[in-house]
Design an enzyme around this catalytic site. Structure first.
Site, PDB file in Angstrom:
ATOM      1  CG  ASP A  98      -1.970   0.580   1.363  1.00  0.00           C
ATOM      2  OD1 ASP A  98      -2.411   1.003   0.503  1.00  0.00           O
ATOM      3  OD2 ASP A  98      -1.812   1.811   2.618  1.00  0.00           O
ATOM      4  CG  ASP A 155      -7.666  -8.558   9.143  1.00  0.00           C
ATOM      5  OD1 ASP A 155      -6.013  -7.663   7.992  1.00  0.00           O
ATOM      6  OD2 ASP A 155      -7.494  -7.942   9.331  1.00  0.00           O
TER       7      ASP A 155
HETATM    8  P1  IMP Z   1       2.147  -0.627   3.754  1.00  0.00           P
HETATM    9  O1  IMP Z   1       2.925  -0.538   4.694  1.00  0.00           O
HETATM   10  O2  IMP Z   1       1.140   0.555   4.152  1.00  0.00           O
HETATM   11  O3  IMP Z   1       2.349  -1.014   2.510  1.00  0.00           O
HETATM   12  O4  IMP Z   1       0.706  -1.418   4.141  1.00  0.00           O
HETATM   13  C1  IMP Z   1       0.945  -2.667   4.148  1.00  0.00           C
HETATM   14  C2  IMP Z   1      -0.497  -3.781   5.164  1.00  0.00           C
HETATM   15  O5  IMP Z   1      -1.494  -2.467   4.788  1.00  0.00           O
HETATM   16  C3  IMP Z   1      -0.828  -5.260   3.959  1.00  0.00           C
HETATM   17  O6  IMP Z   1       0.255  -5.295   4.647  1.00  0.00           O
HETATM   18  C4  IMP Z   1      -2.221  -5.074   4.948  1.00  0.00           C
HETATM   19  O7  IMP Z   1      -1.914  -5.612   5.725  1.00  0.00           O
HETATM   20  C5  IMP Z   1      -2.387  -3.343   4.806  1.00  0.00           C
HETATM   21  N1  IMP Z   1      -3.815  -3.009   3.826  1.00  0.00           N
HETATM   22  C6  IMP Z   1      -2.958  -2.327   2.954  1.00  0.00           C
HETATM   23  N2  IMP Z   1      -4.217  -2.202   2.417  1.00  0.00           N
HETATM   24  C7  IMP Z   1      -5.385  -3.129   2.605  1.00  0.00           C
HETATM   25  C8  IMP Z   1      -6.573  -3.190   1.623  1.00  0.00           C
HETATM   26  O8  IMP Z   1      -6.478  -3.234   1.015  1.00  0.00           O
HETATM   27  N3  IMP Z   1      -6.968  -4.376   2.489  1.00  0.00           N
HETATM   28  C9  IMP Z   1      -6.346  -4.993   3.670  1.00  0.00           C
HETATM   29  N4  IMP Z   1      -4.876  -4.749   3.932  1.00  0.00           N
HETATM   30  C10 IMP Z   1      -5.121  -3.814   4.021  1.00  0.00           C
END
Ligand code: IMP
Length: 171
Positions: A98, A155
């Site tokens: 994300d 989730d």
């Molecule tokens: P980042 O560190 O911002 O890249 O976030 C990654 C983590 O956020 C993932 O491993 C998920 O646990 C959570 N996440 C991000 N987007 C989603 C989504 O659309 N659905 C569910 N979990 C998400």
């Protein structure tokens, strides 16, 4: 309020293609897959079984989504690495990238622990949300728009991980 968006067949096809790319790149090497719990457990199980012909090892870690004191920038490990990554070709396995903060931090951690190479395989990638350029994943099942999705390991407040399709919020 959620609607089915990717069927089990579409997900399987994405993962097959991703596995084929990984196999081609790692033939003759012995990578160590580091699966990021909790969300990546379903994806990792499918991806790794499609790589049954690749000699490899698999280990797990779990990090907190709460990053604590931002000033320290330190990763909060709920389950730390169980196996040394020193000198290894590491492939981090994530459910979804994300902002990229998790991957940015994990890559730095793997390098600090002496990994020879570090790449990232993710099931889903939201390129429009990416804030950390070094977190751009090397292997991607599918790029998606900036939407919240659940199922297949992903989730909503701890639920929906066991759904065999991926659902998005109904507009
Ligand atoms: P980042 O560190 O911002 O890249 O976030 C990654 C983590 O956020 C993932 O491993 C998920 O646990 C959570 N996440 C991000 N987007 C989603 C989504 O659309 N659905 C569910 N979990 C998400």
């Amino acid at each position: 309020m959620f609607e089915e968006w990717l069927t089990p067949e579409q997900i399987a096809s994405d993962i097959q293609q991703e596995a084929d790319h990984i196999r081609a790149d790692y033939e003759g090497r012995v990578p160590l897959f580091v699966v990021v719990l909790n969300g990546a457990f379903v994806f990792a199980a499918d991806l790794l079984r499609r790589l049954h012909d690749l000699r490899c090892e698999v280990t797990f870690l779990r990090v907190s989504s709460y990053w604590g004191m931002a000033s320290t920038g330190e990763l909060q490990f709920i389950v730390p690495l169980q196996q040394s990554v020193k000198g290894r070709d590491v492939i981090i396995v994530e459910d979804i990238v994300d902002t990229g903060m998790t991957i940015h931090q994990l890559k730095a951690h793997m390098r600090a622990e002496g990994a020879a190479t570090v790449r990232v395989a993710t099931m889903l990638f939201k390129p429009d949300k990416l804030e950390y350029n070094d977190a751009r994943p090397d292997y991607v099942g599918r790029q998606i728009a900036n939407e919240f999705v659940i199922g297949y390991g992903l989730d909503l407040d701890g639920f929906a991980r066991n759904l065999d399709a991926i659902y998005k919020i109904k507009n």
